[in-house]
Each structure stands twice: as C-alpha cells, then as structure tokens.
Design a protein around this motif. Structure first.
Motif, PDB file in Angstrom:
ATOM      1  N   MET A   1       5.371  42.636 -36.478  1.00 28.02           N
ATOM      2  CA  MET A   1       4.052  43.242 -36.622  1.00 28.02           C
ATOM      3  C   MET A   1       3.573  43.843 -35.296  1.00 28.02           C
ATOM      4  O   MET A   1       2.919  44.882 -35.264  1.00 28.02           O
ATOM      5  N   LEU A   2       3.945  43.196 -34.187  1.00 33.89           N
ATOM      6  CA  LEU A   2       3.520  43.637 -32.861  1.00 33.89           C
ATOM      7  C   LEU A   2       4.508  44.602 -32.217  1.00 33.89           C
ATOM      8  O   LEU A   2       4.277  45.069 -31.102  1.00 33.89           O
ATOM      9  N   GLY A   3       5.626  44.865 -32.900  1.00 33.28           N
ATOM     10  CA  GLY A   3       6.623  45.772 -32.366  1.00 33.28           C
ATOM     11  C   GLY A   3       7.409  45.193 -31.209  1.00 33.28           C
ATOM     12  O   GLY A   3       7.787  45.908 -30.269  1.00 33.28           O
ATOM     13  N   THR A   4       7.682  43.882 -31.254  1.00 31.98           N
ATOM     14  CA  THR A   4       8.425  43.226 -30.188  1.00 31.98           C
ATOM     15  C   THR A   4       9.443  42.266 -30.796  1.00 31.98           C
ATOM     16  O   THR A   4       9.695  42.310 -32.008  1.00 31.98           O
ATOM     17  N   THR A   5      10.058  41.422 -29.983  1.00 29.73           N
ATOM     18  CA  THR A   5      11.044  40.460 -30.476  1.00 29.73           C
ATOM     19  C   THR A   5      10.526  39.039 -30.303  1.00 29.73           C
ATOM     20  O   THR A   5       9.594  38.799 -29.526  1.00 29.73           O
ATOM     21  N   ALA A   6      11.145  38.115 -31.031  1.00 26.34           N
ATOM     22  CA  ALA A   6      10.751  36.707 -30.964  1.00 26.34           C
ATOM     23  C   ALA A   6      11.834  35.902 -30.253  1.00 26.34           C
ATOM     24  O   ALA A   6      13.009  35.966 -30.610  1.00 26.34           O
ATOM     25  N   THR A   7      11.417  35.149 -29.257  1.00 27.11           N
ATOM     26  CA  THR A   7      12.298  34.230 -28.532  1.00 27.11           C
ATOM     27  C   THR A   7      11.875  32.813 -28.867  1.00 27.11           C
ATOM     28  O   THR A   7      10.675  32.534 -29.016  1.00 27.11           O
ATOM     29  N   ALA A   8      12.840  31.906 -28.982  1.00 29.70           N
ATOM     30  CA  ALA A   8      12.528  30.506 -29.268  1.00 29.70           C
ATOM     31  C   ALA A   8      12.835  29.638 -28.059  1.00 29.70           C
ATOM     32  O   ALA A   8      13.704  29.966 -27.247  1.00 29.70           O
ATOM     33  N   VAL A   9      12.108  28.541 -27.932  1.00 32.95           N
ATOM     34  CA  VAL A   9      12.445  27.497 -26.968  1.00 32.95           C
ATOM     35  C   VAL A   9      12.631  26.222 -27.771  1.00 32.95           C
ATOM     36  O   VAL A   9      11.791  25.867 -28.601  1.00 32.95           O
ATOM     37  N   ALA A  10      13.775  25.558 -27.580  1.00 33.39           N
ATOM     38  CA  ALA A  10      14.112  24.372 -28.375  1.00 33.39           C
ATOM     39  C   ALA A  10      13.681  23.103 -27.653  1.00 33.39           C
ATOM     40  O   ALA A  10      13.840  22.978 -26.433  1.00 33.39           O
ATOM     41  N   VAL A  11      13.123  22.166 -28.422  1.00 32.54           N
ATOM     42  CA  VAL A  11      12.774  20.846 -27.895  1.00 32.54           C
ATOM     43  C   VAL A  11      13.451  19.797 -28.769  1.00 32.54           C
ATOM     44  O   VAL A  11      13.615  19.981 -29.966  1.00 32.54           O
ATOM     45  N   GLY A  12      13.857  18.688 -28.141  1.00 31.13           N
ATOM     46  CA  GLY A  12      14.570  17.655 -28.870  1.00 31.13           C
ATOM     47  C   GLY A  12      16.068  17.811 -28.718  1.00 31.13           C
ATOM     48  O   GLY A  12      16.562  18.597 -27.911  1.00 31.13           O
ATOM     49  N   GLU A  13      16.808  17.031 -29.505  1.00 30.74           N
ATOM     50  CA  GLU A  13      18.278  17.046 -29.435  1.00 30.74           C
ATOM     51  C   GLU A  13      18.831  18.150 -30.331  1.00 30.74           C
ATOM     52  O   GLU A  13      18.612  18.144 -31.542  1.00 30.74           O
ATOM     53  N   ALA A  14      19.540  19.108 -29.738  1.00 29.71           N
ATOM     54  CA  ALA A  14      20.026  20.263 -30.487  1.00 29.71           C
ATOM     55  C   ALA A  14      21.473  20.549 -30.139  1.00 29.71           C
ATOM     56  O   ALA A  14      22.018  20.027 -29.163  1.00 29.71           O
ATOM     57  N   THR A  15      22.114  21.376 -30.961  1.00 25.68           N
ATOM     58  CA  THR A  15      23.457  21.868 -30.670  1.00 25.68           C
ATOM     59  C   THR A  15      23.383  23.389 -30.587  1.00 25.68           C
ATOM     60  O   THR A  15      22.559  24.028 -31.257  1.00 25.68           O
ATOM     61  N   GLU A  16      24.252  23.964 -29.766  1.00 22.41           N
ATOM     62  CA  GLU A  16      24.230  25.410 -29.577  1.00 22.41           C
ATOM     63  C   GLU A  16      24.514  26.141 -30.887  1.00 22.41           C
ATOM     64  O   GLU A  16      23.911  27.184 -31.164  1.00 22.41           O
ATOM     65  N   ALA A  17      25.414  25.583 -31.704  1.00 17.10           N
ATOM     66  CA  ALA A  17      25.768  26.232 -32.971  1.00 17.10           C
ATOM     67  C   ALA A  17      24.566  26.320 -33.898  1.00 17.10           C
ATOM     68  O   ALA A  17      24.312  27.361 -34.519  1.00 17.10           O
ATOM     69  N   ASN A  18      23.785  25.229 -34.005  1.00 19.51           N
ATOM     70  CA  ASN A  18      22.620  25.237 -34.888  1.00 19.51           C
ATOM     71  C   ASN A  18      21.514  26.131 -34.351  1.00 19.51           C
ATOM     72  O   ASN A  18      20.790  26.782 -35.118  1.00 19.51           O
ATOM     73  N   LEU A  19      21.372  26.176 -33.032  1.00 17.24           N
ATOM     74  CA  LEU A  19      20.353  27.046 -32.442  1.00 17.24           C
ATOM     75  C   LEU A  19      20.701  28.509 -32.662  1.00 17.24           C
ATOM     76  O   LEU A  19      19.820  29.340 -32.908  1.00 17.24           O
ATOM     77  N   ALA A  20      21.983  28.832 -32.592  1.00 17.07           N
ATOM     78  CA  ALA A  20      22.407  30.224 -32.799  1.00 17.07           C
ATOM     79  C   ALA A  20      22.076  30.700 -34.203  1.00 17.07           C
ATOM     80  O   ALA A  20      21.809  31.893 -34.423  1.00 17.07           O
ATOM     81  N   GLN A  21      22.057  29.772 -35.162  1.00 20.07           N
ATOM     82  CA  GLN A  21      21.760  30.143 -36.542  1.00 20.07           C
ATOM     83  C   GLN A  21      20.311  30.559 -36.748  1.00 20.07           C
ATOM     84  O   GLN A  21      19.949  31.080 -37.808  1.00 20.07           O
ATOM     85  N   LEU A  22      19.461  30.359 -35.732  1.00 19.21           N
ATOM     86  CA  LEU A  22      18.075  30.805 -35.848  1.00 19.21           C
ATOM     87  C   LEU A  22      17.975  32.323 -35.931  1.00 19.21           C
ATOM     88  O   LEU A  22      16.911  32.855 -36.256  1.00 19.21           O
ATOM     89  N   GLY A  23      19.075  33.010 -35.660  1.00 24.52           N
ATOM     90  CA  GLY A  23      19.098  34.452 -35.872  1.00 24.52           C
ATOM     91  C   GLY A  23      18.825  34.811 -37.315  1.00 24.52           C
ATOM     92  O   GLY A  23      18.298  35.896 -37.612  1.00 24.52           O
ATOM     93  N   GLU A  24      19.158  33.906 -38.236  1.00 24.30           N
ATOM     94  CA  GLU A  24      18.908  34.147 -39.656  1.00 24.30           C
ATOM     95  C   GLU A  24      17.410  34.179 -39.962  1.00 24.30           C
ATOM     96  O   GLU A  24      16.987  34.740 -40.974  1.00 24.30           O
TER      97      GLU A  24
END
Length: 325
Positions: free
Chosen positions: A31-54
């Motif tokens: 809506m704002l014409g920009t991109t969304a970046t996430a910051v992860a908190v807690g115990e995560a894996t790189e593979a699951n974080l990468a799936q946030l592209g979906e």
C-alpha cells in the motif's frame, strides 16, 4: 516509509499468528509502495524463516544470540528497536500476543511512535497519518483511531487477517546483531516452565480448540474432551470454574481473566457461557456449543448448537471425525 514485521518463533517454527502478521505487514508495505522486512524473535531455523517469502516478506533479520530463545522484555525491545533503526522503518507490525503487548508499549516510548493494539483491518493512509480499526470492550465494539506520529506501531489481533501463501517465494535471511549486553537480560526469568498441551498444540496459537466446563462433572471424564481434540488436531481448554477446582491446570483457562483465543473452530462442551468466558472466545470464527440446557446463554453466541448430553454427544462426534479423517 518502510515496514518492519516482528515474527515470533517457538521450537524452530514460525507461529501462526506471525504468519498472519507477516501477511498484514507485506500488504501495508504494498500500500505504501515499499517492501516488508521481518525481524525474528525466539528460537528459529533459517529454512523456516526463508519461507516467510510466501507471506510477502523480502528479508528476515535474525540475531542468533542463544539467550533470545526465551522471551526477555528488555532484550526483545532493544532487538526490535535496533532492527527498526537499521531498516529506517516507519511502520512496525507485530501480533497482539503476550509478547506483542509487552514490547509494543516499550517500543512506543523508545521510538516515540504512535501505537494501536487489537487491530483488525488494514490501515487507511491519510497523507501520512493512519486510520486503523481496532477491537474494543472485549470484542463488543470497534473503534477507528488515528495515528499521527512519524512512526507507527500496529499490534494485529489474531485470526483477523488471512495468512497469504504464495508458493515458491523465499525471503533472504540475514544475520543481525543488536549488540545486546548482560544488562539487557536483567529481567530474564530465572526459570522457564513449559506447559505442554494435549496433542502438542499450544492453546494461544491453536486453530481449533475443544473446551470443557462444569458440565463435564469431573476430571475423570476429561478423556472425552481429549479424544475429540486429538481427532481434530485441536488444543484443549476449560472454563474458569473448572480450573478453580483443579480439574484442569490454570494454563488451560480461557476467558477474560485467562487466555484469549481466536481459533477458526471453538467447541464448548458443558459450558453455560458466562460473559467472562465469552470475552475470551468471541473472536473465534466458528463457535459450536454442546449443552443439555436449551436456555444456556452460550447458545446466543453460537454459530452451531447441539442440545444434548455431552456424555452422549462427544463419543459420537469423535467417532464421526475419525471416520471423516
């Protein structure tokens, strides 16, 4: 006006509420014409974080500091604030969860940002200010609030936004350090006690919940609740009177003074439907009530009702679910 999304993780998995938040944040960014970046908190894996592209996230920042595995208010606040400064984020989106409620107000003061909690819809951009719709009075009303600060924090109510799933898209996972010190972990809990739910489904994140009240007549009959929950892949819950007499542990108590849930399906078994209980479940998409009293107040809030004895209905319902599966 970039967008930062706070993603909560547990046991390496991204929480369902955070998938919804990621989808919400990416739509705000669009809506704002920009991109969304996430910051992860807690115990995560790189593979699951990468799936946030979906869910439309382009990049995920992850600090692998081991002490961030469990929630620490001061450390999480500093981490998110540092990520917001790094990305120049003017909009921060997080879940209206226990963690979101704790860090949201701190972030608001630290970043001098406007804060709206319990948000249920995408904001309207009015030339720099945001008009957002939020739930009020335990879901009995809605309020339109205007955020005029240069920075804005939106805490999104669970189950109010459909999570996007664009298959094949991946997000870039980037190592990030907030340079946390021992002082940032000063308010860390001395001991973390994990409360296991039946079937391994965490109640606050559950998509389906089976709950029991005093109509179950005693803890010895709770296997009927657990059997149905297992068949549905649901979490179990209870009313306050049940936890007060120690039929069930207090971490299963749902209501105004307990846990607030927003599942797609909430099945209430032998619960009359006091207003305090309804305040904790009225965000459920579908409510099914089973009670032998046709005048039980809960039927007024139900999408589907079964007037009958729970001891006769539950075994038949469980068997029907098993056959369907």
């Amino acid at each position: 006006m970039s967008v930062l999304v706070v993603v909560e993780c547990d046991g390496g998995e991204v929480k369902k509420s955070s998938l919804e938040v990621a989808s919400y944040g990416s739509q705000v960014a669009q809506m704002l014409g920009t991109t969304a970046t996430a910051v992860a908190v807690g115990e995560a894996t790189e593979a699951n974080l990468a799936q946030l592209g979906e869910q439309g996230i382009s990049k995920v920042l992850y600090d692998a500091e081991p002490r961030l595995k469990d929630f620490v208010n001061g450390a999480y606040t500093k981490l998110i604030a540092a990520a917001a400064e790094k990305e120049g984020a003017q909009v921060i989106v997080l879940a209206n969860s226990n963690i979101g409620a704790a860090v949201g107000s701190r972030l608001s003061v630290r970043l001098k940002a406007s804060l709206a909690t319990n948000v249920v819809e995408l904001p309207k951009n009015d030339g720099g200010s945001f008009t957002v719709k939020r739930g009020a009075f335990s879901g009995k009303a809605f309020a339109d609030v205007v955020l005029t600060g240069d920075r804005k924090i939106l805490a999104v109510k669970k189950n109010s936004i459909e999570a996007l799933h664009e298959a094949g898209k991946t997000a870039q996972v980037e190592a990030f350090s907030a340079s946390l010190s021992d002082a940032d972990f000063a308010d860390a809990p001395k001991q973390v006690v994990m409360q296991d739910q039946a079937g391994g489904v965490l109640l606050p994140e559950a998509d389906r919940v089976v709950s029991g009240g005093r109509g179950m007549k005693g803890p010895e009959n709770w296997h009927l609740i657990e059997d149905l929950a297992k068949a549905l892949g649901a979490a179990t819950a209870c009313s306050k009177p049940v936890s007060d007499v120690d039929w069930r542990p207090h971490h299963e108590h749902v209501g105004q003074t307990g846990i607030t849930v927003s599942p797609n399906l909430y099945i209430a078994c032998g619960i009359s439907g006091a207003i305090q209980h309804l305040a904790g479940v009225n965000s459920s998409k579908v409510i099914v009530v089973i009670n032998k009293d046709p005048e039980a107040p809960f039927f007024k809030a139900a999408d589907y009702g079964i007037v009958g004895d729970v001891f006769e209905v539950l075994p038949k319902l469980t068997q029907a679910v098993k056959e369907l599966n």
